[in-house]
Motif scaffolding. Structure first.
Motif, PDB file in Angstrom:
ATOM      1  N   TRP A   1     -67.941  78.674 -13.152  1.00  0.00           N
ATOM      2  CA  TRP A   1     -68.219  78.723 -11.714  1.00  0.00           C
ATOM      3  C   TRP A   1     -68.235  80.161 -11.171  1.00  0.00           C
ATOM      4  CZ3 TRP A   1     -64.365  74.272 -10.138  1.00  0.00           C
ATOM      5  CH2 TRP A   1     -64.982  73.026 -10.375  1.00  0.00           C
ATOM      6  N   HIS A   2     -68.113  81.154 -12.036  1.00  0.00           N
ATOM      7  CA  HIS A   2     -68.091  82.565 -11.636  1.00  0.00           C
ATOM      8  C   HIS A   2     -66.890  82.872 -10.737  1.00  0.00           C
ATOM      9  CE1 HIS A   2     -72.052  82.810 -13.396  1.00  0.00           C
ATOM     10  NE2 HIS A   2     -72.470  81.842 -12.606  1.00  0.00           N
ATOM     11  N   LEU A   3     -65.743  82.292 -11.059  1.00  0.00           N
ATOM     12  CA  LEU A   3     -64.516  82.525 -10.292  1.00  0.00           C
ATOM     13  C   LEU A   3     -63.466  83.211 -11.159  1.00  0.00           C
ATOM     14  CD1 LEU A   3     -64.242  79.144  -8.341  1.00  0.00           C
ATOM     15  CD2 LEU A   3     -64.855  81.370  -7.413  1.00  0.00           C
ATOM     16  N   ASP A   4     -63.903  84.140 -11.986  1.00  0.00           N
ATOM     17  CA  ASP A   4     -62.980  84.834 -12.885  1.00  0.00           C
ATOM     18  C   ASP A   4     -61.765  85.433 -12.180  1.00  0.00           C
ATOM     19  OD1 ASP A   4     -65.717  84.682 -13.969  1.00  0.00           O
ATOM     20  OD2 ASP A   4     -64.856  85.629 -15.737  1.00  0.00           O
ATOM     21  N   PRO A   5     -61.912  86.010 -10.960  1.00  0.00           N
ATOM     22  CA  PRO A   5     -60.730  86.596 -10.321  1.00  0.00           C
ATOM     23  C   PRO A   5     -59.632  85.583  -9.987  1.00  0.00           C
ATOM     24  CG  PRO A   5     -62.744  87.454  -9.313  1.00  0.00           C
ATOM     25  CD  PRO A   5     -63.146  86.311 -10.190  1.00  0.00           C
ATOM     26  N   LEU A   6     -59.948  84.285  -9.988  1.00  0.00           N
ATOM     27  CA  LEU A   6     -58.948  83.271  -9.650  1.00  0.00           C
ATOM     28  C   LEU A   6     -58.254  82.671 -10.874  1.00  0.00           C
ATOM     29  CD1 LEU A   6     -60.773  81.246  -6.828  1.00  0.00           C
ATOM     30  CD2 LEU A   6     -59.366  83.311  -6.649  1.00  0.00           C
ATOM     31  N   ILE A   7     -58.694  83.048 -12.073  1.00  0.00           N
ATOM     32  CA  ILE A   7     -58.203  82.377 -13.278  1.00  0.00           C
ATOM     33  C   ILE A   7     -56.692  82.515 -13.444  1.00  0.00           C
ATOM     34  CG2 ILE A   7     -58.227  82.461 -15.808  1.00  0.00           C
ATOM     35  CD1 ILE A   7     -61.251  82.926 -15.638  1.00  0.00           C
ATOM     36  N   ASP A   8     -56.161  83.720 -13.305  1.00  0.00           N
ATOM     37  CA  ASP A   8     -54.729  83.923 -13.546  1.00  0.00           C
ATOM     38  C   ASP A   8     -53.874  83.088 -12.605  1.00  0.00           C
ATOM     39  OD1 ASP A   8     -55.269  85.654 -15.603  1.00  0.00           O
ATOM     40  OD2 ASP A   8     -54.913  87.470 -14.440  1.00  0.00           O
ATOM     41  N   ARG A   9     -54.211  83.114 -11.307  1.00  0.00           N
ATOM     42  CA  ARG A   9     -53.401  82.366 -10.346  1.00  0.00           C
ATOM     43  C   ARG A   9     -53.572  80.859 -10.514  1.00  0.00           C
ATOM     44  NH1 ARG A   9     -54.854  84.672  -4.650  1.00  0.00           N
ATOM     45  NH2 ARG A   9     -56.826  85.178  -5.673  1.00  0.00           N
ATOM     46  N   ALA A  10     -54.801  80.420 -10.793  1.00  0.00           N
ATOM     47  CA  ALA A  10     -55.035  78.984 -10.959  1.00  0.00           C
ATOM     48  C   ALA A  10     -54.317  78.440 -12.183  1.00  0.00           C
ATOM     49  CB  ALA A  10     -56.532  78.701 -11.050  1.00  0.00           C
ATOM     50  N   THR A  11     -54.379  79.180 -13.303  1.00  0.00           N
ATOM     51  CA  THR A  11     -53.735  78.683 -14.511  1.00  0.00           C
ATOM     52  C   THR A  11     -52.212  78.731 -14.396  1.00  0.00           C
ATOM     53  OG1 THR A  11     -53.974  80.875 -15.545  1.00  0.00           O
ATOM     54  CG2 THR A  11     -55.654  79.224 -16.045  1.00  0.00           C
ATOM     55  N   LEU A  12     -51.685  79.739 -13.708  1.00  0.00           N
ATOM     56  CA  LEU A  12     -50.243  79.785 -13.490  1.00  0.00           C
ATOM     57  C   LEU A  12     -49.801  78.607 -12.621  1.00  0.00           C
ATOM     58  CD1 LEU A  12     -47.477  81.096 -13.692  1.00  0.00           C
ATOM     59  CD2 LEU A  12     -48.108  82.601 -11.790  1.00  0.00           C
ATOM     60  N   GLY A  13     -50.539  78.350 -11.547  1.00  0.00           N
ATOM     61  CA  GLY A  13     -50.174  77.245 -10.671  1.00  0.00           C
ATOM     62  C   GLY A  13     -50.252  75.898 -11.362  1.00  0.00           C
ATOM     63  N   VAL A  14     -51.321  75.658 -12.114  1.00  0.00           N
ATOM     64  CA  VAL A  14     -51.448  74.361 -12.784  1.00  0.00           C
ATOM     65  C   VAL A  14     -50.389  74.213 -13.874  1.00  0.00           C
ATOM     66  CG1 VAL A  14     -53.103  74.898 -14.648  1.00  0.00           C
ATOM     67  CG2 VAL A  14     -53.187  72.686 -13.503  1.00  0.00           C
ATOM     68  N   THR A  15     -50.009  75.310 -14.523  1.00  0.00           N
ATOM     69  CA  THR A  15     -48.941  75.255 -15.523  1.00  0.00           C
ATOM     70  C   THR A  15     -47.631  74.821 -14.888  1.00  0.00           C
ATOM     71  OG1 THR A  15     -49.963  76.956 -16.906  1.00  0.00           O
ATOM     72  CG2 THR A  15     -47.605  76.606 -17.188  1.00  0.00           C
ATOM     73  N   GLU A  16     -47.300  75.385 -13.722  1.00  0.00           N
ATOM     74  CA  GLU A  16     -46.059  75.014 -13.042  1.00  0.00           C
ATOM     75  C   GLU A  16     -46.079  73.549 -12.618  1.00  0.00           C
ATOM     76  OE1 GLU A  16     -43.450  76.779 -12.972  1.00  0.00           O
ATOM     77  OE2 GLU A  16     -44.311  78.633 -13.717  1.00  0.00           O
ATOM     78  N   LEU A  17     -47.205  73.076 -12.094  1.00  0.00           N
ATOM     79  CA  LEU A  17     -47.277  71.678 -11.665  1.00  0.00           C
ATOM     80  C   LEU A  17     -47.175  70.721 -12.851  1.00  0.00           C
ATOM     81  CD1 LEU A  17     -49.967  71.704  -8.832  1.00  0.00           C
ATOM     82  CD2 LEU A  17     -47.486  71.988  -8.674  1.00  0.00           C
TER      83      LEU A  17
END
Length: 202
Positions: free
Chosen positions: A34-50
């Motif tokens: 989706w061309h959202l590379d700048p969001l990858i770190d925060r998204a993967t950290l958040g989904v890992t915590e959930l």
């Protein structure tokens, strides 16, 4: 009024440690697509915590669904499980538990720290959804300029795609040509993945 259809990706899984790493790779691959590379770190950290919270606390089972929803201005990441009890952030627990070594609720504090907003809501009588959002501005999308006339545009992704994620996978998950994700190596274990993208613009 111009409508802006959303784009979705859903993953059904058992929230076990071996699966959480696989979902991180799927989320990363989908956001790159989706061309959202700048969001990858925060998204993967958040989904890992959930997902870790589901693994530690959810009853009666660890079945859950991760959903990514992309709208023009934001990305929403949610995790749905079968435990109706809503999570309690660490700062709302008994002060005696709010120590540097406390574990209950600290994942939500991490989610709050990396996200624009977050929340939890009941899902029917026997479940809940915990979600967080990240800003998906034009800069975050990283859309390139319109290609020259002699440069062919990529074909739009199919409306849906089904994949099989493998146990003990060591290969990197990547966006497949034409949409979706691919995973390599290992013993096949069913893990439903469905992705849908908005039609390509004019």
């Amino acid at each position: 009024m111009t409508s802006h259809p959303s784009r979705h990706c859903t993953v059904e899984l058992q929230a076990l440690p071996s699966r959480i790493g696989q979902v991180r790779r799927i989320v990363s691959a989908q956001l790159r697509y989706w061309h959202l590379d700048p969001l990858i770190d925060r998204a993967t950290l958040g989904v890992t915590e959930l997902l870790s919270n589901v693994h530690r606390h959810a009853r009666p089972d660890k079945s859950c669904t991760v959903e990514l929803e992309l709208l023009p201005d934001r990305l929403t990441v949610s995790v749905r499980d079968h435990d109706p009890r809503l999570p309690v952030p660490a700062d709302a627990t008994d002060p005696a538990d709010a120590t540097p070594l406390a574990t209950c609720g600290r994942g939500l504090a991490m989610v709050a720290a990396v996200s624009e907003s977050w929340g939890a809501r009941p899902d029917g009588e026997n479940g809940k959804v915990v979600w967080f959002t990240l800003p998906a501005t034009a800069a975050a999308h990283g859309h390139p300029a319109r290609p020259p006339q002699d440069t062919p545009r990529p074909a739009p992704a199919p409306a849906s795609v089904t994949a099989t994620v493998v146990a003990g996978v060591s290969a990197e998950v990547s966006a497949a040509p034409g949409g979706g994700v691919t995973v390599g190596g290992g013993t096949a274990v069913p893990l439903k993945v469905a992705a849908a993208t908005a039609p390509a613009g004019p």
